[in-house]
Design a protein around this motif. Structure first.
Motif, PDB file in Angstrom:
ATOM      1  N   TRP A  80      -2.970   0.856   6.864  1.00 35.17           N
ATOM      2  CA  TRP A  80      -3.717  -0.295   6.355  1.00 35.17           C
ATOM      3  C   TRP A  80      -4.733   0.061   5.276  1.00 35.17           C
ATOM      4  CZ3 TRP A  80      -8.828   0.622   7.313  1.00 35.17           C
ATOM      5  CH2 TRP A  80      -9.125   1.478   8.374  1.00 35.17           C
ATOM      6  N   TRP A  81      -4.822   1.360   4.921  1.00 30.13           N
ATOM      7  CA  TRP A  81      -5.834   1.797   3.963  1.00 30.13           C
ATOM      8  C   TRP A  81      -5.228   2.785   2.972  1.00 30.13           C
ATOM      9  CZ3 TRP A  81      -9.804   6.100   5.332  1.00 30.13           C
ATOM     10  CH2 TRP A  81     -10.595   6.362   4.213  1.00 30.13           C
ATOM     11  N   THR A  82      -5.358   2.446   1.677  1.00 35.24           N
ATOM     12  CA  THR A  82      -4.971   3.338   0.592  1.00 35.24           C
ATOM     13  C   THR A  82      -6.201   3.648  -0.244  1.00 35.24           C
ATOM     14  OG1 THR A  82      -2.662   2.614   0.424  1.00 35.24           O
ATOM     15  CG2 THR A  82      -3.670   3.495  -1.575  1.00 35.24           C
ATOM     16  N   THR A  83      -6.422   4.925  -0.533  1.00 37.91           N
ATOM     17  CA  THR A  83      -7.560   5.341  -1.343  1.00 37.91           C
ATOM     18  C   THR A  83      -7.051   6.028  -2.604  1.00 37.91           C
ATOM     19  OG1 THR A  83      -9.679   6.524  -1.308  1.00 37.91           O
ATOM     20  CG2 THR A  83      -7.814   7.571  -0.185  1.00 37.91           C
TER      21      THR A  83
ATOM     22  N   ILE B 206       1.494 -15.547   2.421  1.00 41.10           N
ATOM     23  CA  ILE B 206       0.541 -14.952   1.492  1.00 41.10           C
ATOM     24  C   ILE B 206      -0.103 -13.766   2.195  1.00 41.10           C
ATOM     25  CG2 ILE B 206      -1.589 -15.261   0.178  1.00 41.10           C
ATOM     26  CD1 ILE B 206      -0.899 -18.173  -0.160  1.00 41.10           C
ATOM     27  N   ASN B 207      -0.103 -12.616   1.531  1.00 47.12           N
ATOM     28  CA  ASN B 207      -0.615 -11.392   2.127  1.00 47.12           C
ATOM     29  C   ASN B 207      -1.891 -10.966   1.409  1.00 47.12           C
ATOM     30  OD1 ASN B 207       1.835 -10.613   3.923  1.00 47.12           O
ATOM     31  ND2 ASN B 207       2.721 -11.080   1.920  1.00 47.12           N
ATOM     32  N   PRO B 208      -3.046 -11.044   2.080  1.00 44.48           N
ATOM     33  CA  PRO B 208      -4.308 -10.667   1.445  1.00 44.48           C
ATOM     34  C   PRO B 208      -4.591  -9.165   1.564  1.00 44.48           C
ATOM     35  CG  PRO B 208      -4.741 -11.594   3.595  1.00 44.48           C
ATOM     36  CD  PRO B 208      -3.247 -11.637   3.416  1.00 44.48           C
ATOM     37  N   VAL B 209      -5.237  -8.622   0.539  1.00 46.08           N
ATOM     38  CA  VAL B 209      -5.721  -7.241   0.539  1.00 46.08           C
ATOM     39  C   VAL B 209      -7.125  -7.247  -0.043  1.00 46.08           C
ATOM     40  CG1 VAL B 209      -5.409  -4.914  -0.392  1.00 46.08           C
ATOM     41  CG2 VAL B 209      -3.407  -6.230   0.329  1.00 46.08           C
TER      42      VAL B 209
ATOM     43  N   LEU C 134       0.831  -1.191   0.000  1.00 46.01           N
ATOM     44  CA  LEU C 134       0.000   0.000   0.000  1.00 46.01           C
ATOM     45  C   LEU C 134       0.869   1.247   0.000  1.00 46.01           C
ATOM     46  CD1 LEU C 134      -2.734  -0.977   2.639  1.00 46.01           C
ATOM     47  CD2 LEU C 134      -2.688  -1.463   0.183  1.00 46.01           C
ATOM     48  N   GLU C 135       0.239   2.385  -0.258  1.00 42.94           N
ATOM     49  CA  GLU C 135       0.945   3.653  -0.198  1.00 42.94           C
ATOM     50  C   GLU C 135       1.291   3.974   1.257  1.00 42.94           C
ATOM     51  OE1 GLU C 135       3.065   6.185  -1.591  1.00 42.94           O
ATOM     52  OE2 GLU C 135       1.658   5.559  -3.151  1.00 42.94           O
ATOM     53  N   GLU C 136       2.467   4.536   1.477  1.00 47.13           N
ATOM     54  CA  GLU C 136       2.868   4.913   2.828  1.00 47.13           C
ATOM     55  C   GLU C 136       1.933   5.995   3.370  1.00 47.13           C
ATOM     56  OE1 GLU C 136       5.243   3.767   4.853  1.00 47.13           O
ATOM     57  OE2 GLU C 136       5.752   2.204   3.409  1.00 47.13           O
ATOM     58  N   PRO C 137       1.586   5.942   4.664  1.00 46.09           N
ATOM     59  CA  PRO C 137       0.664   6.931   5.244  1.00 46.09           C
ATOM     60  C   PRO C 137       1.148   8.360   5.007  1.00 46.09           C
ATOM     61  CG  PRO C 137       1.060   5.142   6.785  1.00 46.09           C
ATOM     62  CD  PRO C 137       2.021   4.938   5.651  1.00 46.09           C
TER      63      PRO C 137
ATOM     64  N   ARG D 202      -8.208   0.190  -1.026  1.00 42.94           N
ATOM     65  CA  ARG D 202      -7.551  -1.076  -0.722  1.00 42.94           C
ATOM     66  C   ARG D 202      -7.267  -1.133   0.778  1.00 42.94           C
ATOM     67  NH1 ARG D 202      -2.441  -0.792  -3.859  1.00 42.94           N
ATOM     68  NH2 ARG D 202      -3.069   1.350  -4.357  1.00 42.94           N
ATOM     69  N   VAL D 203      -7.658  -2.241   1.392  1.00 44.95           N
ATOM     70  CA  VAL D 203      -7.501  -2.421   2.837  1.00 44.95           C
ATOM     71  C   VAL D 203      -6.700  -3.696   3.075  1.00 44.95           C
ATOM     72  CG1 VAL D 203      -8.678  -2.837   5.013  1.00 44.95           C
ATOM     73  CG2 VAL D 203      -9.631  -1.206   3.361  1.00 44.95           C
ATOM     74  N   ARG D 204      -5.645  -3.571   3.876  1.00 43.40           N
ATOM     75  CA  ARG D 204      -4.817  -4.735   4.219  1.00 43.40           C
ATOM     76  C   ARG D 204      -5.129  -5.143   5.660  1.00 43.40           C
ATOM     77  NH1 ARG D 204       1.785  -5.369   3.533  1.00 43.40           N
ATOM     78  NH2 ARG D 204       1.935  -7.338   4.676  1.00 43.40           N
ATOM     79  N   PRO D 205      -5.761  -6.305   5.874  1.00 43.57           N
ATOM     80  CA  PRO D 205      -6.189  -6.688   7.225  1.00 43.57           C
ATOM     81  C   PRO D 205      -5.059  -7.164   8.124  1.00 43.57           C
ATOM     82  CG  PRO D 205      -6.797  -8.391   5.649  1.00 43.57           C
ATOM     83  CD  PRO D 205      -6.248  -7.252   4.853  1.00 43.57           C
TER      84      PRO D 205
END
Length: 295
Positions: free
Chosen positions: A76-79, A113-116, A39-42, A103-106
């Motif tokens: 954990w959230w990229t918009t 394996i990394n789910p998004v 994801l994009e860095e905060p 996109r949300v990474r839990p």
């Protein structure tokens, strides 16, 4: 003003706004369709411009293009906001709509394996030719209608994806499961995207440089449709194989290039894609300081 110039002006304006902040040097993958788990860095803003040149049997070739504004809202959230347009040769240039992606990474830590989870709202017209994903029974013949007729149809759609991604010894393996539904009518449609990529070398150069081998990432994508709820499968679907490369510059710019080749008679013979992006680190903090009247 032509849509292309609108996109260009927006890209330059946002890029120049980041001159006063430090740029990030993250390694971007070469994918155009497939997503990995990063994801994009905060607080960072990435501005991206992408183009697709597509051949069209039985009709005019086209050049579609879109601008993306990707913001790291949290860890954990990229918009992301998309603005789409296209030019069909010997026809016209049209703005085709917008998309809002999240996109949300839990899971916080890296796993095998990394789910998004991916959720996108689309408000586009029938002339859209970005081909950012292929779902259902999307085939080459769907894009033969003139822009004047196609743009009259408005499509409001919800798209969901499960993004799975793994990284081992420099290799990235990404698998995307895609489902999409028109909010007014039509069944759920399905598709897939697969990607694999790796830097040319994992050994970092002793000095900062632009042409070092570690700045280049090569990859391969495969994507296509899987029918819909009523007719799931490969019948009457299109599929593509696309070698790709990304060049990550130390200044924060990334250049991408991909040649997609249709794998069956339902597919466009060629989808040539290219793109440029720039990541602006600390954009969110800079905007907050400006709103508070602080330097």
């Amino acid at each position: 003003m032509k849509s292309w110039w609108c996109f260009f002006v927006m890209f330059v304006a946002i890029s120049l706004s980041g001159l006063s902040v430090r740029r990030a040097t993250a390694q971007e993958n070469p994918y155009f369709v497939t997503y990995d788990h990063y994801l994009e860095e905060p607080g960072n803003l990435e501005v991206e411009y992408f183009s697709t040149y597509g051949t069209q049997r039985g009709g005019n070739n086209f050049h579609s293009y879109w601008t993306e504004f990707e913001y790291g809202a949290t860890a954990w959230w990229t918009t992301e906001l998309y603005l789409d347009a296209q030019t069909t040769f010997h026809d016209s240039t049209v703005f085709t709509g917008f998309k809002w992606e999240n996109r949300v990474r839990p899971l916080k830590r890296e796993h095998w394996i990394n789910p998004v989870v991916y959720v996108e709202y689309e408000n586009i017209n029938g002339a859209d030719k970005t081909l950012k994903e292929v779902v259902g029974h999307d085939v080459e013949s769907n894009y033969l209608e003139t822009n004047g007729g196609a743009r009259k149809g408005i499509e409001r759609e919800m798209e969901l994806k499960l993004l799975l991604s793994s990284t081992a010894k420099g290799w990235n393996f990404s698998e995307n499961i895609i489902t999409e539904k028109n909010l007014s009518n039509g069944p759920w449609e399905f598709g897939y995207a697969l990607g694999v990529s790796r830097p040319l070398t994992l050994r970092a150069a002793p000095k900062r440089c632009s042409l070092c081998r570690q700045n280049f990432i090569s990859g391969l994508e495969m994507y296509g449709g899987l029918g819909d709820r009523h007719s799931f499968g490969l019948k009457d679907t299109s599929h593509y194989l696309a070698p790709a490369v990304a060049w990550n510059l130390p200044s924060g710019w990334t250049l991408r290039l991909s040649s997609g080749f249709g794998l069956n008679h339902n597919s466009h013979k060629l989808l040539l894609r290219w793109g440029v992006s720039r990541e602006i680190e600390g954009f969110g903090d800079t905007v907050r300081r400006m709103l508070r009247g602080k330097p």
